[in-house]
Design a protein around this motif. Structure first.
Motif, PDB file in Angstrom:
ATOM      1  N   GLU A 115       0.839  -1.094   0.031  1.00  0.00           N
ATOM      2  CA  GLU A 115      -0.074  -0.191   0.156  1.00  0.00           C
ATOM      3  C   GLU A 115       0.869   1.332  -0.153  1.00  0.00           C
ATOM      4  OE1 GLU A 115      -2.310  -0.455   3.341  1.00  0.00           O
ATOM      5  OE2 GLU A 115      -3.431  -2.084   2.732  1.00  0.00           O
ATOM      6  N   VAL A 116       1.841   1.081   0.779  1.00  0.00           N
ATOM      7  CA  VAL A 116       2.866   2.342   0.713  1.00  0.00           C
ATOM      8  C   VAL A 116       3.548   2.689  -0.589  1.00  0.00           C
ATOM      9  CG1 VAL A 116       5.007   3.073   1.563  1.00  0.00           C
ATOM     10  CG2 VAL A 116       3.558   2.202   3.514  1.00  0.00           C
ATOM     11  N   MET A 117       4.036   1.539  -1.155  1.00  0.00           N
ATOM     12  CA  MET A 117       4.391   1.494  -2.574  1.00  0.00           C
ATOM     13  C   MET A 117       3.589   2.213  -3.545  1.00  0.00           C
ATOM     14  SD  MET A 117       7.594   0.846  -2.005  1.00  0.00           S
ATOM     15  CE  MET A 117       8.358   0.363  -3.585  1.00  0.00           C
ATOM     16  N   ALA A 118       2.282   1.666  -3.620  1.00  0.00           N
ATOM     17  CA  ALA A 118       1.385   2.126  -4.379  1.00  0.00           C
ATOM     18  C   ALA A 118       0.990   3.983  -4.122  1.00  0.00           C
ATOM     19  CB  ALA A 118      -0.047   1.473  -4.190  1.00  0.00           C
ATOM     20  N   ARG A 119       1.052   4.301  -2.889  1.00  0.00           N
ATOM     21  CA  ARG A 119       0.744   5.693  -2.783  1.00  0.00           C
ATOM     22  C   ARG A 119       2.046   6.496  -3.071  1.00  0.00           C
ATOM     23  NH1 ARG A 119      -0.744   6.009   3.537  1.00  0.00           N
ATOM     24  NH2 ARG A 119      -0.330   8.323   3.158  1.00  0.00           N
ATOM     25  N   ALA A 120       3.135   6.101  -3.021  1.00  0.00           N
ATOM     26  CA  ALA A 120       4.381   6.632  -3.459  1.00  0.00           C
ATOM     27  C   ALA A 120       4.558   6.735  -4.994  1.00  0.00           C
ATOM     28  CB  ALA A 120       5.603   6.019  -2.782  1.00  0.00           C
ATOM     29  N   LEU A 175       8.106   3.439   5.737  1.00  0.00           N
ATOM     30  CA  LEU A 175       8.690   3.950   4.639  1.00  0.00           C
ATOM     31  C   LEU A 175      10.355   3.832   4.630  1.00  0.00           C
ATOM     32  CD1 LEU A 175       7.547   7.771   5.225  1.00  0.00           C
ATOM     33  CD2 LEU A 175       6.697   6.221   3.689  1.00  0.00           C
ATOM     34  N   LYS A 176      10.785   3.266   5.934  1.00  0.00           N
ATOM     35  CA  LYS A 176      12.115   2.819   5.706  1.00  0.00           C
ATOM     36  C   LYS A 176      12.376   1.398   5.236  1.00  0.00           C
ATOM     37  CE  LYS A 176      16.164   2.294   8.518  1.00  0.00           C
ATOM     38  NZ  LYS A 176      17.075   2.439   9.964  1.00  0.00           N
ATOM     39  N   LEU A 180      12.137   3.618   0.803  1.00  0.00           N
ATOM     40  CA  LEU A 180      11.576   4.966   0.294  1.00  0.00           C
ATOM     41  C   LEU A 180      12.500   6.094   0.764  1.00  0.00           C
ATOM     42  CD1 LEU A 180       7.746   4.601  -0.125  1.00  0.00           C
ATOM     43  CD2 LEU A 180       9.674   4.768  -2.056  1.00  0.00           C
ATOM     44  N   VAL A 181      12.788   5.778   2.087  1.00  0.00           N
ATOM     45  CA  VAL A 181      13.740   6.972   2.860  1.00  0.00           C
ATOM     46  C   VAL A 181      14.890   6.339   3.407  1.00  0.00           C
ATOM     47  CG1 VAL A 181      11.466   8.323   3.433  1.00  0.00           C
ATOM     48  CG2 VAL A 181      12.493   6.718   4.987  1.00  0.00           C
ATOM     49  N   ILE A 182      15.802   7.260   3.490  1.00  0.00           N
ATOM     50  CA  ILE A 182      17.091   6.956   4.348  1.00  0.00           C
ATOM     51  C   ILE A 182      17.300   7.542   5.460  1.00  0.00           C
ATOM     52  CG2 ILE A 182      19.720   6.972   3.851  1.00  0.00           C
ATOM     53  CD1 ILE A 182      19.331   6.915   0.871  1.00  0.00           C
ATOM     54  N   GLU A 183      17.655   7.026   6.426  1.00  0.00           N
ATOM     55  CA  GLU A 183      18.253   7.565   7.727  1.00  0.00           C
ATOM     56  C   GLU A 183      19.550   7.543   8.042  1.00  0.00           C
ATOM     57  OE1 GLU A 183      16.823   5.712  11.833  1.00  0.00           O
ATOM     58  OE2 GLU A 183      15.012   6.534  10.899  1.00  0.00           O
ATOM     59  N   ASN A 184      20.161   8.738   8.368  1.00  0.00           N
ATOM     60  CA  ASN A 184      21.439   8.951   8.477  1.00  0.00           C
ATOM     61  C   ASN A 184      21.800   8.655   9.903  1.00  0.00           C
ATOM     62  OD1 ASN A 184      20.668  11.232  10.131  1.00  0.00           O
ATOM     63  ND2 ASN A 184      21.336  12.608   8.496  1.00  0.00           N
ATOM     64  N   GLY A 206       1.035  -7.436 -10.065  1.00  0.00           N
ATOM     65  CA  GLY A 206       0.854  -6.215 -10.457  1.00  0.00           C
ATOM     66  C   GLY A 206       1.145  -5.413  -9.389  1.00  0.00           C
ATOM     67  N   ASP A 207       1.516  -6.018  -8.077  1.00  0.00           N
ATOM     68  CA  ASP A 207       2.021  -4.889  -7.135  1.00  0.00           C
ATOM     69  C   ASP A 207       3.354  -4.528  -7.354  1.00  0.00           C
ATOM     70  OD1 ASP A 207      -0.027  -6.157  -5.873  1.00  0.00           O
ATOM     71  OD2 ASP A 207       1.070  -7.721  -5.016  1.00  0.00           O
ATOM     72  N   ILE A 208       3.501  -2.961  -6.917  1.00  0.00           N
ATOM     73  CA  ILE A 208       4.821  -2.390  -7.221  1.00  0.00           C
ATOM     74  C   ILE A 208       5.499  -2.736  -5.733  1.00  0.00           C
ATOM     75  CG2 ILE A 208       5.660  -0.095  -7.052  1.00  0.00           C
ATOM     76  CD1 ILE A 208       3.276   0.905  -8.266  1.00  0.00           C
TER      77      ILE A 208
END
Length: 579
Positions: A115-120, A175-176, A180-184, A206-208
């Motif tokens: 779901e997160v990937m689809a929204r992105a 998200l991590k 999709l995101v990087i944490e320093n 068909g899923d991203i």
């Protein structure tokens, strides 16, 4: 492992006609349904689906199986993934063999990440429409809006935390986990993808599951892929496979490139059967997945040294996945070109010619090995065989291996038997012709056909009475499966899945195809079954009498044991009563 009982329940709940019709439009054809086969090119329908037996068979290419087999072949999935896919459709939860359910928490995480990937992806698509710079870049590369939509292309704008616009909880673990995101090191987060053309990577369902990002202006790296996540494993996924499926079936050829922009450029120019590896060398899993769907795979990498090294790695990793009826080949473009630039400069017709004339695996393998060795010296010829040995041992294809051994012998000066011995290969010996059977196999063949129509009858098979025919092992296997079943065997489809991978699978599959081609009296099945058993019994008695009579004539009645004498007298009595 998934319990057999679950497989039977799943097959009972999934209607193969509805399933196949969702991919290939079916038309009623008598008691069955027909269509042009989705697994090979044909103009007249030879692909048949049986609603009563719940299986399909193609009389053209031999494709055959249950609903599970269809999903495996059509979507390029493994057995477990195909079962999960069908179970989801049927609203069922797949259990483990010990009776425990798959980890609910893991399944929940997977759904959340999807779901997160689809929204992105939707966010990136919206940003592409709003970015003149990204639109201009696509036009410069000759990409149309249709191709952009087909591949779900988007744009990740400049800036460090743009995704916060669509994910207000920017610190969410998902998200991590989705990459999709990087944490320093200081714990501060920022978007992984910035100022890049975004290409979603889609699985067969068909899923991203990941993204590829291509830099628009200058910068490094030029291509940036999602990291490996619970959704994405680079060594298993191929970019563009879902979009290429129709073209793969039409051409029976898959073109493998190094990058997703190559795939998109080829599609833009009319070559729709290309896929790409994703930041990793071609793996045996990649090749196996493709060879489930096509008979020929052509590797087309960049024309520089890096491309040639990638081609050699692809060869090494592909050998174990080969079969004698499958082919691998290699295209070597001019050094200054990649597939993208080549097709844009020279066009589809010239690129198609490259695919048609691609170098066969055997030629590439021998050429590369020969270039590493000085074949004018004894040491170089010995090195040739040394370098070839591990590659030959990987090959599971006896016919291709034999051809390579012959050519290696010619190049090295060794004789063929010496190459086989030095490479520790078993010499090929033609199989001895099968012994002629003393009884006609038609009776056991008919028994097999009846049992596949009415599986419960397999429990009544008299194992000791079955003559030594090709069908005997299959009948014994079916007998054991039905007798050992915890519930009544309901259909051929249920039995077929229990046979997957067993030695008898082939002959049973072949006999099952006759269920669609030959008429069968359902109501008279049990009577025909009993009649066939009586004929087998008569044949068995005749053989036993002939053997005892021959022994009595050779050694006299005194040469028979007490049990043999009693059997001989009983058989004589039976023959007298019948006459």
């Amino acid at each position: 492992m998934i319990p057999d009982s679950f497989i039977q329940d799943l097959l009972a709940r999934v209607d193969i006609v509805d399933l196949v019709d969702g991919y290939v439009p079916l038309k009623k054809a008598g008691a069955n349904y027909a269509a042009c086969c989705p697994f090979h090119n044909e103009k007249s329908p030879s692909f048949t689906v049986s609603p009563t037996k719940q299986f399909y068979h193609c009389f053209g290419c031999g494709a055959h199986g249950t609903a599970i087999s269809f999903v495996m072949e059509y979507q390029g999935l493994g057995f477990v993934d195909a079962v999960k896919d069908l179970a989801t459709r049927a609203g069922m939860q797949v259990p483990e063999s010990e009776g425990r359910s798959f980890n609910d928490e893991k399944q929940g995480q997977t759904r959340t990440l999807i779901e997160v990937m689809a929204r992105a992806a939707q966010y990136y698509k919206d940003q592409l429409k709003r970015s003149p710079k990204a639109i201009e870049y696509c036009k410069k590369r000759g990409l149309s809006g249709e191709i952009a939509a087909r591949y779900g292309m988007g744009y990740a704008p400049e800036g460090w935390q743009n995704l916060q616009e669509v994910f207000p909880n920017y610190n969410a673990d998902e998200l991590k986990a989705a990459g999709l995101v990087i944490e320093n090191e200081a714990g501060r987060r920022y978007d992984r993808f910035r100022d890049r053309l975004m290409i979603p990577i889609i699985n067969p369902k068909g899923d991203i599951i990941a993204f590829g990002g291509r830099i628009i202006d200058q910068g490094e790296p030029k291509y940036l892929n999602s990291p490996e996540t619970p959704l994405f494993e680079k060594g298993r996924e191929l970019f563009g496979l879902p979009q290429a499926r129709q073209a793969l079936r039409e051409t029976d050829t898959a073109i493998v490139t190094e990058g997703y922009m190559d795939v998109i450029a080829l599609a833009q120019n009319g070559v729709g059967n290309a896929v790409a590896t994703l930041g990793t060398a071609t793996t045996a899993t990649h090749v196996t997945k493709l060879l489930r769907q096509v008979d020929r795979v052509v590797f087309c990498f960049d024309g520089d040294n890096a491309g040639r090294k990638a081609a050699w790695r692809a060869l090494e990793n592909s050998l174990e996945a080969l079969a004698d009826n499958k082919r691998l080949a290699f295209i070597f473009l001019p050094q200054e070109h990649d597939p993208d630039s080549y097709i844009r400069e020279f066009g589809k017709e010239q690129f198609d010619r490259q695919v048609t004339q691609a170098m066969p695996l055997s030629d590439f393998l021998l050429r590369e090995l020969a270039q590493r060795c000085d074949l004018t010296s004894s040491e170089g010829k010995a090195q040739l065989i040394y370098e070839a040995k591990p590659l030959l041992l990987k090959l599971p294809t006896p016919l291709l291996r034999l051809q390579l051994v012959k050519r290696l012998a010619e190049a090295s000066g060794f004789v063929q038997s010496e190459v086989e011995r030095l490479c520790e290969l078993k010499s090929y010996t033609p199989a001895a012709p099968p012994k002629a059977k003393r009884t006609a196999p038609s009776l056991t063949r008919n028994l097999l056909r009846i049992v596949l129509h009415k599986p419960k009858l397999a429990a009544q098979l008299p194992i000791d009475l079955l003559p030594d025919t090709p069908e005997r092992p299959a009948l014994i296997r079916l007998h054991d499966l039905v007798v050992g079943a915890s519930q009544e065997a309901s259909s051929y489809a249920a039995l077929r899945e229990q046979l997957r991978g067993l030695p008898e699978e082939g002959i049973i599959e072949n006999a099952a195809s006759e269920l669609l081609a030959l008429p069968f009296d359902e109501e008279g099945a049990e009577a025909e079954f009993r009649d066939t058993l009586e004929k087998l019994q008569e044949g068995g008695q005749k053989r036993a009498f002939a053997e005892l009579q021959a022994k009595a004539q050779q050694f006299g009645v005194a040469g028979l044991s007490a049990a043999e004498k009693q059997a001989y007298i009983q058989l004589l009595t039976n023959r007298g009563n019948r006459s």
